[in-house]
Design an enzyme around this catalytic site. Structure first.
Site, short mmCIF file in Angstrom:
data_model
loop_
_atom_site.label_atom_id
_atom_site.label_comp_id
_atom_site.label_asym_id
_atom_site.label_seq_id
_atom_site.Cartn_x
_atom_site.Cartn_y
_atom_site.Cartn_z
N TYR A 34 0.81 -1.36 0.14
CA TYR A 34 0.10 -0.12 -0.02
C TYR A 34 0.87 1.22 0.02
O TYR A 34 2.05 1.22 0.24
CB TYR A 34 -0.94 0.16 1.21
CG TYR A 34 -0.38 0.40 2.37
CD1 TYR A 34 0.34 -0.48 3.11
CD2 TYR A 34 -0.70 1.48 3.05
CE1 TYR A 34 0.96 -0.19 4.26
CE2 TYR A 34 -0.06 1.91 4.10
CZ TYR A 34 0.75 0.83 5.02
OH TYR A 34 1.24 1.18 6.30
N LYS A 152 6.45 -1.89 2.07
CA LYS A 152 5.15 -1.15 2.59
C LYS A 152 4.07 -2.31 2.50
O LYS A 152 3.22 -2.05 1.66
CB LYS A 152 4.87 0.04 2.05
CG LYS A 152 4.03 1.00 2.74
CD LYS A 152 4.13 2.49 2.44
CE LYS A 152 2.96 3.20 3.02
NZ LYS A 152 3.18 3.41 4.52
N GLU A 185 11.90 2.47 14.57
CA GLU A 185 10.97 3.34 14.27
C GLU A 185 9.67 3.22 15.14
O GLU A 185 9.98 2.77 16.14
CB GLU A 185 10.39 3.35 12.69
CG GLU A 185 9.80 1.72 12.42
CD GLU A 185 9.54 1.61 10.93
OE1 GLU A 185 9.25 2.82 10.30
OE2 GLU A 185 9.18 0.59 10.44
N LEU A 209 10.89 1.47 7.53
CA LEU A 209 10.42 1.90 6.22
C LEU A 209 11.18 3.13 5.70
O LEU A 209 11.53 4.14 6.55
CB LEU A 209 8.77 2.42 6.29
CG LEU A 209 8.05 2.65 5.04
CD1 LEU A 209 7.66 1.19 4.30
CD2 LEU A 209 6.78 3.42 5.09
N1 PDD Z 1 2.62 4.98 7.59
N2 PDD Z 1 6.98 3.81 9.19
C1 PDD Z 1 5.77 3.02 9.12
C2 PDD Z 1 5.97 1.70 9.77
C3 PDD Z 1 4.99 3.57 8.55
O1 PDD Z 1 3.63 2.92 8.41
C4 PDD Z 1 4.77 4.83 7.96
C5 PDD Z 1 3.82 5.37 7.26
C6 PDD Z 1 6.13 5.60 8.08
C7 PDD Z 1 6.27 6.88 7.77
O2 PDD Z 1 6.28 7.03 6.08
P1 PDD Z 1 5.84 8.14 5.20
O3 PDD Z 1 6.76 9.29 5.70
O4 PDD Z 1 6.30 7.79 3.94
O5 PDD Z 1 4.47 8.29 5.33
C8 PDD Z 1 7.31 5.00 8.68
C9 PDD Z 1 1.30 5.35 7.05
C10 PDD Z 1 1.16 6.75 7.03
C11 PDD Z 1 0.27 4.59 7.44
O6 PDD Z 1 0.39 3.42 7.40
O7 PDD Z 1 -0.97 5.03 7.43
#
Ligand code: PDD
Length: 288
Positions: A34, A152, A185, A209
């Site tokens: 996703y 992701k 994270e 991620l």
């Molecule tokens: N999540 N780490 C994880 C495990 C994440 O699920 C996300 C983002 C991030 C930050 O990535 P980015 O800056 O590209 O959004 C880091 C999204 C927003 C979600 O699962 O809804």
């Protein structure tokens, strides 16, 4: 959002008309990937890097959708135009598709399922006036997720359990650390730590991620400030001594934390580096 329009396998439709088979491998196995792209006033932040990450997630799990970037842009712009609200996340999910029988191996000749929707998120806040002093409370937890966190994947059970456990602890998020006590994270955000005017974030590997907000923040700090910025391991002990801790994601933007395991981070007040990066993000976010 009752009037929401979604996109499913080539068609725009009202959300309550979108149906997916229970034999979809996304449902049975979490076999999909996703992406989440923020959009304010219908302008997407980080479209290019988000679609590049989507393409590399597809490659990583062996799905070939064959959509060029411009096709993504056209369909996503149309989806945004068909939904109301000024601050929206665009959610894109691609699963391996519907297989006639449940089998672990990849099925032959199955079309991927492509689903997209929008949902409301908070607009980035301006902290320059110091009025909005709310911050996040964190609890540290050993990272118990799988070992390919750079993909992701829609298989988010590990993340969901960590997040829910933070709620059960009556805090906002968790700060995850690996077996060597190094920060990885948070359950759905990347982590930054500021100490003595140096900014640290864990280096990219399969434990986290490659966040798009993370990349934007690193670029903004390097281009517009004199702070030393380091992609370097951060131990949990180091994090406890931080001047500032931030979480970054496409739906939280840059959020500051104020407590870790019940203790204030530094004096618990809003950090000076945070105020700077937050206003840089607000000013330059559409450049990405
Ligand atoms: N999540 N780490 C994880 C495990 C994440 O699920 C996300 C983002 C991030 C930050 O990535 P980015 O800056 O590209 O959004 C880091 C999204 C927003 C979600 O699962 O809804």
């Amino acid at each position: 959002m009752t009037d929401a329009t979604v996109y499913l396998n080539g068609k725009f439709m009202p959300q309550n008309e979108a149906m997916i088979s229970p034999l979809d491998r996304g449902f049975l196995f979490g076999d999909g990937i996703y992406e989440v792209i923020p959009a304010y006033d219908r302008k997407m932040v980080g479209f290019g890097p988000h679609i590049a990450r989507l393409q590399s997630s597809l490659t990583a799990i062996g799905i070939n959708l064959g959509w060029p970037d411009e096709k993504w842009r056209t369909i996503l712009s149309e989806l945004l135009a068909q939904n109301s609200g000024d601050s929206l996340a665009v959610y894109i999910q691609v699963s391996r598709g519907v297989s006639p029988k449940r089998q672990h191996g990849f099925p032959d000749n199955v079309e991927p399922t492509l689903f997209m929707m929008c949902y409301a998120i908070k607009a980035p806040v301006n902290y320059d006036d110091n009025n909005n002093n709310k911050g996040l409370a964190l609890v540290s937890q050993q990272d118990l997720r799988w070992r390919q966190c750079h993909i992701k994947s829609t298989s988010l059970l590990g993340n969901v359990l960590h997040y829910q456990s933070s709620q059960d602890h009556k805090v906002d998020e968790c700060l995850l650390y690996n077996e060597g006590n190094q920060i990885t994270e948070a359950s759905s955000c990347n982590v930054f730590v500021v100490k003595d005017n140096q900014v640290f974030t864990p280096p990219l590997d399969s434990q986290l991620l490659p966040g798009i907000t993370r990349a934007i923040v690193l670029d903004l700090l390097k281009k517009h400030t004199d702070y030393q910025v380091m992609e370097q391991n951060i131990s949990l002990e180091h994090a406890r001594l931080a001047d500032e801790i931030w979480l970054t994601s496409s739906t939280k933007n840059i959020a500051r934390a104020i407590t870790l395991d019940g203790e204030n981070i530094a004096d618990g007040k809003i950090g000076k580096v945070y105020i700077q990066i937050n206003s840089l993000f607000n000013k330059f976010k559409y450049d990405y």
